[in-house]
Motif scaffolding. Structure first.
Motif, PDB file in Angstrom:
ATOM      1  N   LYS A 142      52.155  44.462  49.301  1.00 56.12           N
ATOM      2  CA  LYS A 142      52.212  43.105  48.745  1.00 56.12           C
ATOM      3  C   LYS A 142      51.243  42.158  49.443  1.00 56.12           C
ATOM      4  N   ILE A 143      50.058  42.647  49.733  1.00 56.05           N
ATOM      5  CA  ILE A 143      49.032  41.802  50.350  1.00 56.05           C
ATOM      6  C   ILE A 143      48.646  40.670  49.408  1.00 56.05           C
ATOM      7  N   GLY A 144      48.934  40.845  48.119  1.00 55.14           N
ATOM      8  CA  GLY A 144      48.616  39.820  47.127  1.00 55.14           C
ATOM      9  C   GLY A 144      49.377  38.529  47.300  1.00 55.14           C
TER      10      GLY A 144
ATOM     11  N   LYS B  96      48.974  48.783  44.715  1.00 56.47           N
ATOM     12  CA  LYS B  96      48.088  48.989  43.570  1.00 56.47           C
ATOM     13  C   LYS B  96      46.972  47.953  43.561  1.00 56.47           C
ATOM     14  N   ILE B  97      45.983  48.207  42.733  1.00 57.70           N
ATOM     15  CA  ILE B  97      44.805  47.339  42.699  1.00 57.70           C
ATOM     16  C   ILE B  97      45.153  45.943  42.211  1.00 57.70           C
ATOM     17  N   GLU B  98      46.287  45.787  41.517  1.00 57.51           N
ATOM     18  CA  GLU B  98      46.701  44.484  41.013  1.00 57.51           C
ATOM     19  C   GLU B  98      46.980  43.489  42.148  1.00 57.51           C
ATOM     20  N   GLU B  99      47.190  43.988  43.375  1.00 51.89           N
ATOM     21  CA  GLU B  99      47.413  43.088  44.509  1.00 51.89           C
ATOM     22  C   GLU B  99      46.219  42.167  44.733  1.00 51.89           C
TER      23      GLU B  99
ATOM     24  N   ARG C 251      42.758  56.480  41.927  1.00 49.54           N
ATOM     25  CA  ARG C 251      44.186  56.235  41.734  1.00 49.54           C
ATOM     26  C   ARG C 251      44.470  55.094  40.761  1.00 49.54           C
ATOM     27  N   VAL C 252      43.424  54.521  40.199  1.00 45.69           N
ATOM     28  CA  VAL C 252      43.588  53.514  39.142  1.00 45.69           C
ATOM     29  C   VAL C 252      43.590  54.239  37.804  1.00 45.69           C
TER      30      VAL C 252
END
Length: 1211
Positions: A630-632, A652-655, A673-674
């Motif tokens: 959750k770096i986002g 995931k890349i969404e972060e 992995r995307v």
């Protein structure tokens, strides 16, 4: 205490209080009244400050009033910071992990009554200060809001460096002195002193010399150390070691440990050491330093450059050359002022005034640079005002007045604070631009101005200070962006005096040798750079710290006392060995910057997501370090250089989607992995306009039949402002549309925008791609790197060069570096097809490697090419296409593995006088080199290897006269290797120069003039390594009776098996120094029954190899070689006996004896073995016979018996 510096300090704090104080207090229930009262007091105080600042001769009473105000203002800032911390922690709702947190119920700041009392106390103090101000006659005064003079936001190392005028010849002179002295001075270290008064430009000049020599091969290692007034040898050695191995310097290293580590690093290397700004005149102190340094390396050709203001220092250091730097002419000073103030568009009406001002600079380039910065874009009236002010006062130090004028000219109080803050760093310290701005932010010096964030304001401040020459460039990247800066010593003195005139010490650097920091000082400090041993509770007293930078490689755990530092904005652990960050790091809610780039750090805690103010997360060791989930959530982040994609939630890349403030570099790895384009789009890269560098990487070792890489890359469109793009491991057959055309979609306007700001593109290991994107029309592209595109078979127009029309006359207009490699299927590289269109007009570096099928290259290449490297190409046609343009700027030419290359163009050597490296290898059909090799007066390295048909080197002088050739023979050549060229008949001695250090002639079976080459060897006084193997006629007649000196030789390999004389071998050996020669390999003739007796005097030998001799026994005198560590005896077919037991046991350092191909010798271990040599050698730790290691069976059994007894408790 001066008024202006103090009012600048207080002004910054008061402005922050005015801006934030009332708002923050109002957020707490029942404190609205106190908040309103505080706002009124601060407004009044600020107006009174304006009046105090205008006092030309303030009395002690006003100075005392300012000091009280400073303390109250900082106390208020501290209390409000605590209050806001409490409110912030409540909003985050973060529960403490182990012990009570600083915002738990036990903390007094959470009690409203306590907080009300503290705020009330602030207001009472401010009322008292207002009353005192009125009694002192201060009045409330309004003033115009100052603005920041605009300085260009795009900076580079050229325009911001001190303008360098009038010293080019001096640079050349000093380089010549250095390069000559290392070849003529018999000492291990040649010392040059550059002497001149402060501000004369010694450091800038020396940096020019240093940077030039770093690009050449005179020295293997380059070290810069700033010394200043304190000359402590241990401190200097630690600084030197830090330059050599920055990660291996520990806080408590002993002198012995430091010297041992330096010896390891410098053992076989020559070095250039700059000791900048030396003041020491104490001879014993200098000898203490230099003698230790001499013990580190015995290799010659080292140099020290000392810069100093005092001629006596040059005498103390026993300089072999002293260069007294003269002042610049008034005309040169005027040129600097013109360039600095207006650049090329200089109004002529300023010239008369400007020349008068230039005279006042008294020939000091620092003064000219500083005053030019002050006058930058100023009116004629301002120029007149400054000129009159200076001319009216002759007394005093002109340079100090000029520097003070530049400081006073800084428009904002916060800018003045930023300047004085730089003085906390030691003189000569390279200050990282980014870290300096982060420190300014942490101290509250930077505020957003609506259109710019704090970082951008900090960038503008740095640019203003550089244009004012109050800061100078220390280092910039390849694109000209300034990465670090430095203060001139005189400017540093000014900043220190300004900072010292304010009240309490609030910023401090603590070194290992410093005294402990008293508690009364610690509790007021806001910045601490700590370079000493770190232990658990040592930071408990530093309750107001905003900046903490730690440096102790012995520290493996973050001290628990840091947990209580609730005001902390910056924490730097880069120079430690911390492996884990504790969970309580998430309680430091004010943290803006975290340097977690220590090598051993393995994991960041999950609580990192609670650092909602974190703007800069510096991590470098991404392969070891795992980011938390959750770096986002850290939506304030601007610096996050690495993100590793995972398919688990929170990783995931969404972060990345919520981190639209990211700037600088971002590397996204594990893109396999995307799942698809839609998921990739969630990263929202197109909404990150501040990203300048983007790396998109897939796992390169994947073995899958089908991939979604094209789909994923389509969803990773960047913003059009991107400057560097790296794509690695992409397995799609074609690049998606935005990559193919280098255009990105502007969804809002429904159009495509070219990536015209791109400076560098790297495409690597995209093994399935069949086509290279369209890159030729990118106007700013300087570097293109194509590696591992193994499926590309042709590069054609317009796919590569871009669509052309009648206005297109240049393709790749800015490209300077082109590297192409590992493209095994690339066969055809077409040009643009139009003779009037230029391709690569500014190309300077061209490297093509491992393109075995390549048959062509565009012929319209650049004539300004400096480096040309072609390896493993097979066909010579691409090289021939390049040589259709007459190259005249080459400095480096490396050709390897070009199978059908037969010759090089006749003009090559004559047209490239600056060529300093020439390597030609594995060209099996090359028959000759062009004429003129001897005219390459800049040549430093010459390598010709594995060219079996090469018959001649060519006329070394070519068209030049013999006298010209002889005049150029004193060149720079220091390394020559001619190997495996068995058709070569003649190698001209004249190519060899007195500067030569290494000469290797190997496998030259047809060479006919070896005797003349051997006769020439005495003319090479600096020769350290000599190898002659596989060359016939090892003979000489010139030094049989009086052997010449070969005292510099450390390595000697001689092969006489193809014919030669004992006298030639003996002559060289007798000339060798008994202590310098460390490695000797001799291959004799099969009928030679005795070794050269001169070997017995070579006490410094560590390795001795003897081969192909007909002796039956080795001589007893071998036991005299006390330094011998390795003895090899090969193919001595008659050898039966080794030296006696007594002789062999005198070789106390011998670690390995290797005998091979000696069938007559007996090494049996049995007691009854006839003529066995085993008793003589059984004590040697390692023995090898014919490649097999010999083990002492009896010794092995005894050792095993003792081991078994130990395990069973018998011993």
């Amino acid at each position: 205490m001066e008024v202006v510096p103090v009012t600048a300090v207080v002004n910054v704090v008061v402005q922050n209080l005015v801006k934030h104080g009332q708002k923050e207090i109002s957020r707490v229930r029942d404190l609205h009244k106190e908040a309103a009262k505080l706002a009124g007091s601060l407004d009044t105080i600020q107006k009174l400050l304006n009046d105090a600042e205008m006092c030309t001769a303030p009395g002690e009473a006003i100075k005392s009033w300012l000091k009280k105000l400073e303390d109250v203002a900082f106390d208020a800032d501290n209390i409000l910071d605590e209050l806001n911390y409490h409110l912030l922690s409540k909003s985050i709702k973060f529960k403490p992990i182990i012990i009570h947190s600083c915002f738990s119920s036990s903390n007094p700041i959470t009690r409203p009554r306590n907080m009300a009392l503290r705020i009330k106390g602030i207001n009472e103090n401010l009322e008292s200060i207002q009353t005192e101000a009125v009694s002192l006659g201060l009045v409330q005064r309004l003033r115009d809001v100052p603005t920041l003079v605009d300085a260009t936001s795009e900076t580079d190392s050229f325009t911001l460096d001190p303008i360098f005028i009038g010293r080019d010849d001096v640079v050349s002179d000093i380089i010549k002195i250095l390069t000559t002295s290392i070849t003529t001075d018999e000492r291990v270290i040649s010392i040059l002193a550059i002497v001149g008064m402060g501000g004369l430009g010694k450091t800038t000049l020396t940096r020019k010399v240093f940077n030039h020599l770093k690009t050449r091969t005179y020295f293997r290692t380059h070290i810069w150390v700033h010394v200043s007034q304190i000359f402590d040898p241990v401190v200097l050695f630690k600084k030197i070691l830090k330059e050599l191995t920055p990660h291996e310097v520990e806080a408590e290293m002993s002198r012995q440990d430091i010297m041992k580590k330096m010896e390891e690093v410098l053992k076989d290397k020559t070095y250039l050491l700059i000791l900048d700004d030396v003041w020491n005149q104490d001879l014993p102190t200098w000898e203490n330093f230099i003698n230790s340094l001499l013990g580190v390396s015995s290799i010659n050709r080292n140099a020290i450059v000392v810069t100093t203001r005092n001629t006596d220092v040059a005498t103390t250091v026993n300089a072999s050359h002293t260069y007294k730097l003269e002042k610049l002419s008034n005309e040169d000073c005027w040129s600097i002022i013109k360039e600095k103030s207006f650049g090329e568009k200089f109004p002529m009406e300023f010239e008369t005034i400007g020349k008068k001002i230039a005279i006042r600079c008294q020939g000091l380039p620092l003064a000219a640079n500083v005053v030019g910065g002050v006058l930058r874009n100023k009116s004629e009236e301002k120029w007149l005002s400054i000129e009159e002010k200076w001319l009216s006062r002759d007394e005093g130090d002109h340079i100090t007045k000029i520097l003070r004028l530049s400081f006073d000219n800084l428009s904002l109080p916060s800018l003045k604070e930023c300047f004085t803050y730089c003085s906390i760093f030691p003189k000569g310290h390279k200050i990282e631009r980014r870290k300096l701005i982060e420190c300014w932010m942490a101290e509250g010096f930077l505020e957003t101005d609506g259109s710019n964030d704090m970082e951008s304001v900090g960038d503008r401040f740095i640019n203003v200070l550089m244009h004012s020459s109050l800061l100078q460039v220390a280092w910039g990247d390849d694109n000209g962006n300034v990465q670090s800066c430095v203060m001139h010593d005189l400017v540093h003195d000014l900043a220190c005096s300004v900072l010292g005139s304010s009240g309490r010490a609030r910023y401090m650097v603590h070194y290992e040798e410093s005294r402990p920091i008293p508690k009364e000082v610690a509790k007021y400090l806001r910045t601490l750079l700590f370079e000493d041993k770190i232990y658990g509770n040592m930071f408990a007293d530093f309750e107001r710290l905003h900046v903490l930078i730690l440096a102790d490689y012995g520290c493996e755990e973050l001290p628990i006392s840091i947990r209580k530092l609730i005001h902390l904005r910056i924490l730097v652990i880069s120079s430690t060995n911390i492996t884990y960050l504790p969970d309580w790091i998430g309680e430091l809610h004010w943290l803006q910057t975290l340097y977690a780039d220590t090598y051993n750090l393995k994991e960041l805690p999950s609580t990192l997501k609670y650092l909602t103010n974190l703007r800069h997360l510096h991590i470098h060791w991404v392969m070891k370090l795992t980011l938390p989930a959750k770096i986002g959530r850290l939506t304030s982040l601007q610096i996050l250089e690495y993100f590793k994609v995972d398919d688990k939630d929170g990783y995931k890349i969404e972060e990345l989607g919520s981190l639209n403030g990211l700037k600088g570099k971002l590397e996204i790895s594990n893109l396999e992995r995307v799942e698809n384009k839609e998921e990739a789009e969630k990263a929202s890269l197109s909404n990150k306009p501040k990203l300048s560098e983007l790396h998109l990487t897939w796992e390169t070792r994947r073995e899958v039949e089908t991939t979604n890489d094209e789909n994923v890359l389509e969803g990773l469109q960047p913003h059009s402002r991107l400057k560097k793009l790296v794509i690695e491991g992409f397995k799609g057959e074609r690049f998606p549309s935005w990559t193919q055309k280098m255009e990105v979609e502007n969804v809002g306007e429904g159009c495509w925008v070219p990536l015209n700001k791109l400076i560098e593109i790297r495409l690597s290991k995209c093994s399935e791609c069949k086509e290279i994107p369209m890159l030729g029309q990118l106007p700013n592209l300087k570097c293109l790197w194509l590696k591992g595109l193994s499926n590309v078979n042709s590069i054609k127009n317009p796919c590569f060069y871009g669509l052309m029309n009648e206005n297109t006359r240049i393709v790749f207009p800015a490209l300077e570096t082109l590297e192409v490699g590992e493209m095994s299927n690339l066969a055809e590289w077409e040009g643009v097809g139009a003779s009037d269109v230029k391709v690569f007009p500014h190309l300077q570096y061209l490297i093509i490697e491992d393109c075995k099928g390549l048959m062509s290259f565009p012929s319209h290449s650049s004539s300004c090419l400096e480096h040309l490297i072609m390896r493993r190409i097979v066909s010579c046609k691409p090289l021939a296409n390049i040589f259709l343009t007459k190259l005249m700027s080459l400095t480096k030419l490396c050709l390897e593995g070009i199978d059908d290359l037969k010759y090089l163009p006749d003009w090559l050597f004559h047209s490239n006088p600056n060529l300093w490296e020439l390597k030609i290898e594995k060209c099996p059909n090359l028959t000759r080199l062009p004429d003129g090799l001897g005219t390459l007066n800049s040549l430093e390295e010459l390598f010709i290897r594995e060219c079996p048909k090469l018959e001649r080197i060519g006329d070394i002088a070519g068209e030049q006269s013999q006298s010209q050739s002889q005049s150029q023979s004193q060149g720079l050549l220091h390394h020559v290797e001619i190997c495996e060229c068995n058709a070569l008949v003649y190698f001209p001695c004249e190519i060899l120069q007195s500067s030569l250090e290494k000469l290797k002639l190997n496998s030259l079976s047809s060479l006919q003039n070896l005797p003349s080459l051997i006769d020439f060897l005495p003319k090479l006084p600096h020769l350290k390594e000599l190898t002659i193997i596989g060359v016939p006629q090892f003979k000489t007649t010139c030094f049989v009776e009086i052997p010449p000196s070969f005292s510099s030789l450390t390595l000697l390999k001689i092969d006489v098996s193809m014919g030669g004389s004992r006298e030639a071998v003996d002559g060289i050996l007798q000339g060798c120094s008994s202590h310098s020669l460390q490695l000797l390999e001799l291959k004799g003739m099969e009928n030679w029954e005795n070794l050269p007796e001169s070997i017995q005097h070579l006490n410094g030998l560590a390795l001795l190899k003897l081969e192909n001799y007909a002796m039956e026994e080795l001589p007893e005198w071998l036991g005299n070689l006390s330094s011998l560590q390795l003895l090899e005896v090969f193919y001595c077919k008659k050898l039966r006996r080794l030296p006696s037991m007594d002789a062999m046991r005198r070789l106390t350092r011998l670690k390995l004896l290797h005998i091979s191909g000696c069938p007559e010798i007996c090494i049996e271990q049995q007691a009854d073995a006839v003529d066995s040599q085993w008793p003589n050698i059984s004590h040697i730790p390692n023995i090898m016979i014919d490649g097999d290691k010999v083990v002492d069976i009896a010794y092995s059994k005894e050792r095993r018996r003792k081991h078994m007894c130990l395990m069973s408790g018998c011993l």
